[in-house]
Design a protein around this motif. Structure first.
Motif, short mmCIF file in Angstrom:
data_model
loop_
_atom_site.label_atom_id
_atom_site.label_comp_id
_atom_site.label_asym_id
_atom_site.label_seq_id
_atom_site.Cartn_x
_atom_site.Cartn_y
_atom_site.Cartn_z
N GLU A 36 1.03 -1.20 0.02
CA GLU A 36 -0.01 0.18 -0.04
C GLU A 36 0.67 1.28 -0.03
N LYS A 37 1.88 1.19 0.67
CA LYS A 37 2.89 2.43 0.84
C LYS A 37 3.68 2.54 -0.42
N ASP A 96 -2.20 0.89 -8.10
CA ASP A 96 -2.95 1.80 -7.56
C ASP A 96 -2.46 3.27 -7.90
N ASN A 126 2.46 2.21 -3.49
CA ASN A 126 1.68 2.77 -4.35
C ASN A 126 1.56 4.35 -3.94
#
Length: 339
Positions: A207-208, A258, A210
């Motif tokens: 997530e980081k 993302d 992205n």
């Protein structure tokens, strides 16, 4: 801070001149709230204009503040003060941002500062425990475990969140921007991290990863190119290559997408073609010669690698025209070998 029993004066120095060159700075004193000190520090060195704002809450009100030589301040506390607790919020935007961060990140309503400290400590320990447990190893040798998790901790120290809790951040254009449901990051030591650290993040910090790339694209909009070595909204141009393209390509080809891939590929291509640091010689001649640019061999090698990264992402996206043009340039490293 624990003052020694023998201390006749209980004092804390706020030194705004420490470290790099101070361009502008000072403190804001509220006579009605002597348990709070706020201020700013704008400095120049590696980052040519670094903005730092703070809001500081003390467990005890200071009795007086004295300006020392330069931009240094002494805060005096009551003689009976044995321990002094400080909660500090920081921001790159303004003092209000620092104040909001302070309030959001600390249990301000808790009167007992020792309890605040313990809660913060426990919260931090739990947070790091969660992050470090992304990789589990076993060993009968405690030193092996200590070395591994200390190294993993070090690997996670940067990049840092740069945006405030209200979503504001200072951009590479030195203007204040607003984010909704995202975070801006800083400290992209890309020449040092593109080989191993960022590939690790694609496994343990997806997530980081992205979010890092979305940060790159905002920095491209604000600064005109992808980051090389960004620090506190400043492009330091430290080290060689333009390895944001490596981070983006690595993530995309591993399925982390993302972010606006079309825009990212365009930014990668644009950055590679800029007339700077020998890129024009690399593109026109197929190599950089010693009389054209310092670190000519190293730059040729690094640029060839970055061209390869652009090629791989363009191929994965089916953009054959960009893939073909960058594929040829990715072999330029051959031209610096003497057969």
């Amino acid at each position: 801070y624990t003052f020694p029993e023998s201390a006749k004066t209980k004092c804390v120095i706020i030194d705004l001149e420490h470290r790099d060159k101070l361009l502008k700075g000072g403190v804001v004193v509220d006579e009605k709230k002597k348990n709070i000190l706020e201020g700013s520090r704008i400095s120049s060195s590696w980052a040519s204009e670094q903005h730092f704002y703070f809001s500081m809450l003390f467990s005890s009100s200071y009795t007086k503040i004295k300006k020392l030589k330069g931009t240094r301040y002494a805060l005096y506390f009551p003689k009976e003060t044995k321990k002094l607790y400080l909660c500090v919020g920081i921001s790159s935007v303004d003092i209000e941002g620092a104040r909001k961060n302070l309030e959001a990140e600390n249990d301000i309503e808790t009167v007992d500062f020792s309890e605040k400290f313990i809660r913060t400590y426990q919260k931090t320990m739990l947070s790091w425990s969660k992050e470090l447990s992304a990789i589990k190893i076993t060993s009968d040798d405690k030193d092996v475990l200590t070395n591994f998790y200390t190294s993993l901790y070090h690997a996670y120290l940067a990049p840092n969140i740069f945006s405030d809790v209200d979503g504001r951040y200072r951009g590479r254009d030195n203007k204040i921007h607003q984010l909704d449901n995202d975070a801006q990051y800083t400290v992209f030591s890309l020449w040092d991290t593109y080989r191993a650290n960022h590939p690790l993040f694609t496994i343990t910090q997806q997530e980081k990863t992205n979010a890092f790339i979305r940060t790159f694209l905002r920095q491209f909009d604000e600064g005109g190119d992808l980051p090389v070595w960004e620090l506190a909204a400043n492009e330091t141009e430290c080290m060689i290559g333009y390895h944001a393209v490596s981070v983006i390509s690595d993530a995309y080809t591993k399925g982390l997408r993302d972010f606006d891939a079309k825009k990212a590929l365009g930014a990668m291509h644009y950055t590679s073609m800029l007339n700077e640091y020998g890129k024009n010689h690399f593109q026109e001649n197929g190599f950089i010669s010693l009389d054209q640019e310092p670190e000519s061999v190293s730059k040729t090698l690094e640029y060839a690698y970055d061209e390869f990264c652009i090629t791989e992402m363009a191929k994965a996206m089916g953009v054959d025209s960009i893939a073909k043009s960058h594929l040829n340039a990715s072999f330029n490293f051959i031209n610096i070998f003497d057969p």
